[in-house]
Scaffold this motif. Sequence first.
Motif, PDB file in Angstrom:
ATOM      1  N   ALA A 134     -11.455  13.687  -6.374  1.00 17.24           N
ATOM      2  CA  ALA A 134     -11.511  12.293  -5.939  1.00 17.24           C
ATOM      3  C   ALA A 134     -11.074  12.223  -4.484  1.00 17.24           C
ATOM      4  CB  ALA A 134     -10.599  11.428  -6.812  1.00 17.24           C
ATOM      5  N   VAL A 135     -11.315  11.047  -3.880  1.00 17.40           N
ATOM      6  CA  VAL A 135     -10.817  10.767  -2.535  1.00 17.40           C
ATOM      7  C   VAL A 135      -9.996   9.488  -2.625  1.00 17.40           C
ATOM      8  CG1 VAL A 135     -11.390  10.227  -0.141  1.00 17.40           C
ATOM      9  CG2 VAL A 135     -12.799  11.857  -1.421  1.00 17.40           C
ATOM     10  N   ARG A 136      -8.775   9.562  -2.095  1.00 12.57           N
ATOM     11  CA  ARG A 136      -7.880   8.395  -2.062  1.00 12.57           C
ATOM     12  C   ARG A 136      -7.861   7.850  -0.640  1.00 12.57           C
ATOM     13  NH1 ARG A 136      -2.599  10.282  -3.089  1.00 12.57           N
ATOM     14  NH2 ARG A 136      -3.014  10.046  -5.297  1.00 12.57           N
ATOM     15  N   CYS A 137      -7.853   6.524  -0.528  1.00 13.03           N
ATOM     16  CA  CYS A 137      -7.743   5.875   0.771  1.00 13.03           C
ATOM     17  C   CYS A 137      -6.551   4.925   0.739  1.00 13.03           C
ATOM     18  CB  CYS A 137      -9.016   5.098   1.104  1.00 13.03           C
ATOM     19  SG  CYS A 137      -8.931   4.341   2.741  1.00 13.03           S
ATOM     20  N   GLU A 138      -5.599   5.181   1.621  1.00 10.49           N
ATOM     21  CA  GLU A 138      -4.437   4.313   1.772  1.00 10.49           C
ATOM     22  C   GLU A 138      -4.638   3.507   3.049  1.00 10.49           C
ATOM     23  OE1 GLU A 138      -1.005   6.854   1.733  1.00 10.49           O
ATOM     24  OE2 GLU A 138      -1.576   7.730  -0.189  1.00 10.49           O
ATOM     25  N   ALA A 139      -4.789   2.198   2.897  1.00  8.92           N
ATOM     26  CA  ALA A 139      -5.070   1.315   4.036  1.00  8.92           C
ATOM     27  C   ALA A 139      -3.899   0.378   4.261  1.00  8.92           C
ATOM     28  CB  ALA A 139      -6.341   0.507   3.763  1.00  8.92           C
ATOM     29  N   ARG A 140      -3.670   0.067   5.530  1.00 11.38           N
ATOM     30  CA  ARG A 140      -2.593  -0.874   5.847  1.00 11.38           C
ATOM     31  C   ARG A 140      -2.992  -1.741   7.031  1.00 11.38           C
ATOM     32  NH1 ARG A 140       1.386   0.103   9.833  1.00 11.38           N
ATOM     33  NH2 ARG A 140       0.825   1.836  11.178  1.00 11.38           N
ATOM     34  N   VAL A 141      -2.460  -2.936   7.047  1.00  7.18           N
ATOM     35  CA  VAL A 141      -2.673  -3.858   8.157  1.00  7.18           C
ATOM     36  C   VAL A 141      -1.628  -3.561   9.213  1.00  7.18           C
ATOM     37  CG1 VAL A 141      -2.560  -6.284   8.851  1.00  7.18           C
ATOM     38  CG2 VAL A 141      -3.740  -5.641   6.745  1.00  7.18           C
ATOM     39  N   ILE A 142      -2.085  -3.401  10.441  1.00  5.54           N
ATOM     40  CA  ILE A 142      -1.181  -3.165  11.564  1.00  5.54           C
ATOM     41  C   ILE A 142      -0.689  -4.499  12.128  1.00  5.54           C
ATOM     42  CG2 ILE A 142      -0.991  -2.199  13.885  1.00  5.54           C
ATOM     43  CD1 ILE A 142      -3.293  -0.300  13.066  1.00  5.54           C
ATOM     44  N   ARG A 143      -1.625  -5.443  12.255  1.00 11.04           N
ATOM     45  CA  ARG A 143      -1.300  -6.770  12.769  1.00 11.04           C
ATOM     46  C   ARG A 143      -2.317  -7.767  12.256  1.00 11.04           C
ATOM     47  NH1 ARG A 143      -2.445 -10.521  16.485  1.00 11.04           N
ATOM     48  NH2 ARG A 143      -0.767 -11.588  17.548  1.00 11.04           N
ATOM     49  N   ALA A 144      -1.821  -8.910  11.831  1.00  9.47           N
ATOM     50  CA  ALA A 144      -2.699  -9.984  11.370  1.00  9.47           C
ATOM     51  C   ALA A 144      -2.454 -11.220  12.222  1.00  9.47           C
ATOM     52  CB  ALA A 144      -2.444 -10.294   9.898  1.00  9.47           C
TER      53      ALA A 144
ATOM     54  N   VAL B 239      -9.187   0.301  -7.515  1.00  8.83           N
ATOM     55  CA  VAL B 239      -7.985  -0.154  -6.818  1.00  8.83           C
ATOM     56  C   VAL B 239      -6.785   0.364  -7.596  1.00  8.83           C
ATOM     57  CG1 VAL B 239      -6.673  -2.139  -5.996  1.00  8.83           C
ATOM     58  CG2 VAL B 239      -9.186  -2.240  -6.034  1.00  8.83           C
ATOM     59  N   THR B 240      -5.970   1.196  -6.942  1.00 12.45           N
ATOM     60  CA  THR B 240      -4.784   1.734  -7.617  1.00 12.45           C
ATOM     61  C   THR B 240      -3.498   1.108  -7.098  1.00 12.45           C
ATOM     62  OG1 THR B 240      -4.660   3.607  -6.091  1.00 12.45           O
ATOM     63  CG2 THR B 240      -5.931   3.920  -8.122  1.00 12.45           C
ATOM     64  N   GLY B 241      -3.608   0.340  -6.010  1.00  5.87           N
ATOM     65  CA  GLY B 241      -2.433  -0.349  -5.489  1.00  5.87           C
ATOM     66  C   GLY B 241      -2.830  -1.407  -4.487  1.00  5.87           C
ATOM     67  N   ILE B 242      -2.073  -2.506  -4.456  1.00  9.88           N
ATOM     68  CA  ILE B 242      -2.296  -3.561  -3.464  1.00  9.88           C
ATOM     69  C   ILE B 242      -1.018  -4.366  -3.349  1.00  9.88           C
ATOM     70  CG2 ILE B 242      -3.259  -5.213  -5.123  1.00  9.88           C
ATOM     71  CD1 ILE B 242      -5.192  -6.063  -2.750  1.00  9.88           C
ATOM     72  N   GLY B 243      -0.720  -4.786  -2.149  1.00  8.57           N
ATOM     73  CA  GLY B 243       0.483  -5.572  -1.920  1.00  8.57           C
ATOM     74  C   GLY B 243       0.531  -6.023  -0.480  1.00  8.57           C
ATOM     75  N   PRO B 244       1.664  -6.591  -0.073  1.00  9.78           N
ATOM     76  CA  PRO B 244       1.786  -7.070   1.297  1.00  9.78           C
ATOM     77  C   PRO B 244       1.467  -5.971   2.312  1.00  9.78           C
ATOM     78  CG  PRO B 244       3.647  -7.796  -0.024  1.00  9.78           C
ATOM     79  CD  PRO B 244       2.877  -6.817  -0.858  1.00  9.78           C
ATOM     80  N   GLY B 245       0.397  -6.190   3.052  1.00  6.94           N
ATOM     81  CA  GLY B 245       0.048  -5.285   4.128  1.00  6.94           C
ATOM     82  C   GLY B 245      -0.729  -4.046   3.778  1.00  6.94           C
ATOM     83  N   GLY B 246      -1.080  -3.841   2.512  1.00  6.23           N
ATOM     84  CA  GLY B 246      -1.786  -2.610   2.208  1.00  6.23           C
ATOM     85  C   GLY B 246      -2.523  -2.593   0.893  1.00  6.23           C
TER      86      GLY B 246
END
Length: 134
Positions: free
Chosen positions: A94-104, A25-32
């Motif tokens: 490496a492979v990076r994955c940037e994920a985000r929430v569209i709607r909760a 995990v290289t980043g985490i926060g509101p929505g992503g």
Amino acid sequence: MTPDAAQAWLEKNFAPWVLALSPRVTGIGPGGAVLEIPVTDAVARVGGIVCGQALATLADTAMVLACAGELGEFVPVATTNLETRFLTAARGQAVRCEARVIRAGRALIFAEARLSSLPEDKPVAAASATFFRP
């Protein structure tokens, strides 16, 4: 929520075969959330191409952590559907994955992810998923 706390939660709650990808995990926060896996012989096939199963697993895992980032806490969610689109061969270090929430919503969370090979930051796959909050 910190990347270190998210990493510890991931290591405690995910299956050993997911952890065998060595996700970081290289980043985490509101929505992503942002995760990376190294390209190793364990995930590469002929020509050093990362297998699709590893990419789909990375995307799903990153989107689960994006849900935690959105909710502000680590809660169990169940993947109800996962669509992965492979754009080109994933190679590199490496492979990076940037994920985000569209709607909760109360019961369902919708998310998307973008996967890139490093160090070039070349897009290699995209994914979307829906998660159920039990």
